[in-house]
Design an enzyme around this catalytic site. Structure first.
Site, PDB file in Angstrom:
ATOM      1  CE  LYS A  51       1.009   1.209   4.164  1.00 33.45           C
ATOM      2  NZ  LYS A  51       1.435   2.280   5.053  1.00 33.45           N
ATOM      3  CG  ASP A  73      -0.632  -0.767   7.978  1.00 38.38           C
ATOM      4  OD1 ASP A  73      -0.924   0.659   8.072  1.00 38.38           O
ATOM      5  OD2 ASP A  73       0.872  -0.578   7.770  1.00 38.38           O
TER       6      ASP A  73
END
Length: 325
Positions: free
Chosen positions: A11, A159
């Protein structure tokens, strides 16, 4: 079923606001995640022994509360490194152990991790390993409970829930409270990893120190700026997004590792639409026009002594998913 492979994306944080430290010691975040089409790949292979009962703990793990399903861990891929732990502290192993405890199902497995996300660069590679391992072990054990996977994922790291979801999302709290965002376009990024590393806790503490000394802007209201980011992501307009990308942690990271700031300057001078550090760094993401622009910038960045690897990617990408079984 004797083998399952799952993938989960890395990401970039196209927006990261760091608020005050909360009672649990973490900082309150407002961030916008975008999943990228660089995927960690985790393969689980069942490895029953002759009695089908005895499971040996991985790497002598005596901290795991019970019998670890994991027999062994191996690495491959571009970013495989001897610095990555292969015992219970590996996030993929932790994910399997926690899920086994929660479900009471212990299937002995060997774990193979293909590392395609830069390590220790703020790109969420370890979290992607955990997400892929959760999805793979759930498939292997016939578990269909997405809520449980998200719960276990949040226990492993802020995350991990996003790596399970993918796409684009706003993260609040520690970054694990997610609200999905629709995006109508594709964004092209060039990622430049650093030859050096940064410690996430040290970067956070340095930011706090800078704010206390009045040398960094204090945490404030971000709703107006966040609205502009969401509009740009939703429109798929790279030029609009380039005007609003932001990371509160950059002043701290640049002070700790000035070479990161130099890489940012190099990319901007080369015509990148925008440059920002992802997460706590030190990887820098450059937003560019298209694949041709990405290739030109890659050639330039590869000549920099401060850059270790250069990766061309696009986003948004899908979340954790099964690819073979």
């Amino acid at each position: 079923m004797t083998e399952v492979t799952a993938r989960a994306p890395g990401k970039i944080n196209v927006f990261l606001h760091v608020g005050d430290r909360m009672d649990d010691g973490y900082h309150e975040l407002v961030t916008v995640f975008q999943a990228l089409n660089m995927f960690e790949e985790v393969t689980l292979r069942t490895c029953f022994n002759r009695t089908d009962t005895v499971v040996r703990n991985v790497s002598g793990n005596d901290k795991y509360p019970g019998r670890s399903p994991v027999h062994a861990v191996t690495l491959k891929g571009r970013f495989g490194s001897t610095a990555i732990p292969l015992d219970h502290s590996n996030l993929a192993v932790s994910a399997i152990n926690r899920l086994a405890v929660r479900t009471g199902v212990h299937v002995p497995v060997a774990v193979e991790i293909e590392k395609n996300v830069p390590v220790a660069g703020g790109m969420g590679g370890g979290s992607a390993d955990a997400a892929a391992a959760l999805v793979a072990y759930a498939k292997l054990t016939d578990l269909d409970d997405p809520d449980l996977l998200r719960t276990v994922g949040a226990e492993l790291g802020a995350d991990v829930p996003f790596a399970l979801r993918g796409g684009c999302a706003v993260g609040t709290g520690r970054g694990d409270e997610l609200s999905p965002i629709l995006s109508s376009g594709e964004f092209t990024w060039v990622l430049a990893t650093s030859v050096d590393e940064l410690s996430t806790p040290v970067v956070y503490q340095t930011l706090d120190d800078l704010r206390d000394a009045g040398e960094a802007p204090p945490a404030g209201d971000v709703q107006e700026q966040l609205a502009l980011v969401l509009q740009a992501v939703g429109s798929g307009d790279a030029h609009a997004l380039a005007q609003v990308v932001h990371n509160d942690m950059e002043p701290a990271a640049f002070g700790l590792l000035p070479a990161v700031a130099e890489v940012v300057t190099t990319g901007r001078q080369a015509g990148a639409l925008a440059a920002l550090m992802s997460g706590s760094g030190p990887t820098v993401g450059f937003l560019v026009e298209d694949a041709t622009h990405a290739l030109d910038l890659t050639v330039l960045l590869e000549a920099s002594e401060s850059v270790k690897h250069v990766v061309r990617v696009t986003g948004p990408a899908c979340g954790a998913h099964i690819v073979t079984q």
